[in-house]
Design an enzyme around this catalytic site. Structure first.
Site, PDB file in Angstrom:
ATOM      1  N   ASP A 263      12.437  -0.901   3.064  1.00 44.23           N
ATOM      2  CA  ASP A 263      11.059  -0.231   4.105  1.00 44.23           C
ATOM      3  C   ASP A 263      11.632   1.165   4.514  1.00 44.23           C
ATOM      4  OD1 ASP A 263       8.741   1.096   4.005  1.00 44.23           O
ATOM      5  OD2 ASP A 263       7.540   0.075   5.842  1.00 44.23           O
TER       6      ASP A 263
ATOM      7  N   GLU B  26       0.309  -1.374   5.463  1.00 43.03           N
ATOM      8  CA  GLU B  26       1.165  -1.306   6.450  1.00 43.03           C
ATOM      9  C   GLU B  26       1.052   0.256   6.914  1.00 43.03           C
ATOM     10  OE1 GLU B  26       4.887   0.629   7.936  1.00 43.03           O
ATOM     11  OE2 GLU B  26       3.607   1.514   6.593  1.00 43.03           O
TER      12      GLU B  26
ATOM     13  N   ASP C 184       7.614   4.336  -0.997  1.00 45.19           N
ATOM     14  CA  ASP C 184       7.198   4.092   0.431  1.00 45.19           C
ATOM     15  C   ASP C 184       5.859   3.334   0.593  1.00 45.19           C
ATOM     16  OD1 ASP C 184       6.644   3.553   3.052  1.00 45.19           O
ATOM     17  OD2 ASP C 184       6.511   5.569   3.351  1.00 45.19           O
TER      18      ASP C 184
ATOM     19  N   ASP D 183       0.300  -1.266  -0.057  1.00 51.30           N
ATOM     20  CA  ASP D 183      -0.097  -0.031   0.139  1.00 51.30           C
ATOM     21  C   ASP D 183       0.965   1.529   0.218  1.00 51.30           C
ATOM     22  OD1 ASP D 183       1.285  -0.854   2.858  1.00 51.30           O
ATOM     23  OD2 ASP D 183      -0.454   0.539   3.641  1.00 51.30           O
TER      24      ASP D 183
END
Length: 467
Positions: free
Chosen positions: A165, A141, A111, A74
């Site tokens: 990440d 997330e 991201d 996401d």
């Protein structure tokens, strides 16, 4: 795009064509399912939409430990004031500007689209040498960590987990804060707007915003606070509508207020502009007359503004006396008008349980003082620093060998899914790395292209060395 590494940017572009705001990752889940199955790889889709693709070891690495490559599917859907982008239907428009990749007035989605692209590239890369891989792609997330929280504690078999990440090349994340979301409910009964009142629509913009886990102590300013402050300066204010903030992990940078009053706005706005003139960005407040029949009463409007100003927001405590390592914070993130009530969201982050409880006590007090109903979300756990880590030590030694400089190891204030994995798989050895990303969670998000190439090559070397 003719960018290197070719496979990473090939898949990042494909991912960018798939709408995937948090809570709407269904198309990404289907894409990843097809990706794995079309290559005859064991592909598992769990009940919430997480995807696990198991990749056999390359020749000579059959006896190596299994490494989990992990990223989330996401992205935060933020856009500029003048953008008409529809995050549920439109692809992200990628723009190459020299060594920088950004989007057209929206968040880029690096991201964590770049983490997903790394995983897919490693599956496809014929030059990559590695032991068995488990490529794990989780959902939501950025909002609830629903994917990680609902992941089975029996699914993963790997010994090492490499989370892609993080947002600073050469910096390895080895721990992260836990968090919880506060949700308040301010009830009110609409009343008629008196005939002698004027109604104004006021627009607030100019703050830069940012990721509340990374930028909360960087003088970014909070537009909800600014709006509430203006309301508090008007003695006869009646709130018609208050809308500010979009995501609990994004510092609110713009907002709108419709208010009824008999007072002049100019002096009050001038006072607010002066008060917040040193905030990062350049505050802009514009207004025009409009009309409205119903509004919140003057008493309720005054209480509501005082309540918002009483909620803690910003940095709360640090781990060190120099105030360089943030320990706890809260982000007054969203004010949303519902049906005769307002919903208020505050994101709380803390590396320690007692500091989290300290912030919760402040939220409790503000809520009870102003007679506001509230609750807390399930939250997500702290990723506790591992004193002994083979993966961390090995990665740091390799980085020094390859680049003749030290890789930094940091515990960050942002929340990472590694905290959830730590709770489910206590023996899992984890680190988080990533290329240079700036402006995450804002329309100014950008990815450094050369950095992406260097980090991808480092990941390949790391997998190759884990024999």
């Amino acid at each position: 795009m003719n960018l290197k590494p070719e496979l990473v940017f090939k898949y990042f572009k494909e991912i960018s064509n798939i709408p995937r705001p948090s809570g709407h990752e269904e198309k990404m889940t289907e894409y990843l399912k097809n990706f794995g199955e079309s290559r005859n790889l064991e592909t598992i889709v769990d009940e919430v939409g997480n995807v696990l693709i198991r990749v056999p070891a390359t020749k000579g690495y059959e006896n190596s430990k299994t490494v989990i490559i992990q990223g989330h599917t996401d992205m935060v859907p933020e856009k500029s004031d003048d953008s008409n982008h529809d995050f549920l239907n439109d692809p992200i428009e990628l723009i190459v500007d020299g060594n920088i990749l950004h989007a057209n007035n929206t968040t880029l989605g690096a991201d964590d689209g770049i983490g997903v692209a790394f995983g897919l590239a490693l599956i496809e890369d014929k030059d990559a040498e590695h032991g068995p891989l488990e490529c794990l792609f989780t959902i939501s997330e950025e909002t609830t960590m629903k994917g990680a929280l609902n992941l089975s504690d029996k699914l993963l078999t790997g010994s090492y987990l490499l989370n892609i990440d993080s947002e600073d090349e050469g910096v390895m994340t080895v721990g992260s804060a836990g968090g919880v979301n506060y949700v308040g409910r301010f009830n009110y009964e609409p009343v008629a707007v008196p005939k002698d009142y004027k109604v104004y629509e006021i627009n607030f913009s100019g703050f830069l915003g940012g990721h509340s886990g990374m930028m909360i102590d960087k003088n970014k300013g909070n537009m909800i606070v600014v709006i509430a402050d203006l309301i508090s300066k008007l003695k006869d204010a009646m709130i018609v509508d208050f809308d500010c903030g979009t995501k609990q992990n994004a510092i609110p940078r713009m907002g709108d207020l419709i208010i009824a009053t008999k007072e002049s706005l100019d002096d009050k706005i001038e006072s607010i502009m002066d008060k917040y003139k040193d905030i990062d960005g350049e505050l802009e407040i514009t207004y025009n007359e409009t009309s409205a029949n119903l509004a919140m009463s003057t008493i309720d409007s005054a209480v509501f503004s005082k309540y918002l100003l009483a909620l803690p927001t910003g940095e709360n405590s640090y781990m060190d006396s120099e105030k360089t390592i943030l320990e706890s914070s809260s982000n007054l993130a969203i004010v949303k008008n519902m049906d005769n009530y307002y919903e208020i969201t505050v994101s709380v982050r803390s590396a320690k349980k007692e500091r989290k409880e300290e912030l919760e006590n402040k939220l409790d007090l503000a809520s009870k003082t102003h007679n506001v109903e509230y609750k807390y979300s399930e939250g997500y756990p702290t990723w506790v620093y591992r004193e002994e880590s083979e993966l961390r030590n090995h990665a740091m030694d390799l980085y020094k060998k390859l680049y003749n400089k030290e890789m930094k190891a940091e515990i960050i204030h942002g929340g990472l899914e590694c905290g959830v994995f730590y709770e489910k798989y206590r023996d899992l050895d984890m680190i988080s790395i990533g290329p240079n990303i700036t402006g995450a969670h804002t329309p100014k998000e950008s990815l450094e292209i050369d950095s992406t190439e260097r980090v991808y090559e480092f990941v390949k070397e790391l997998l190759k060395s884990l024999k």
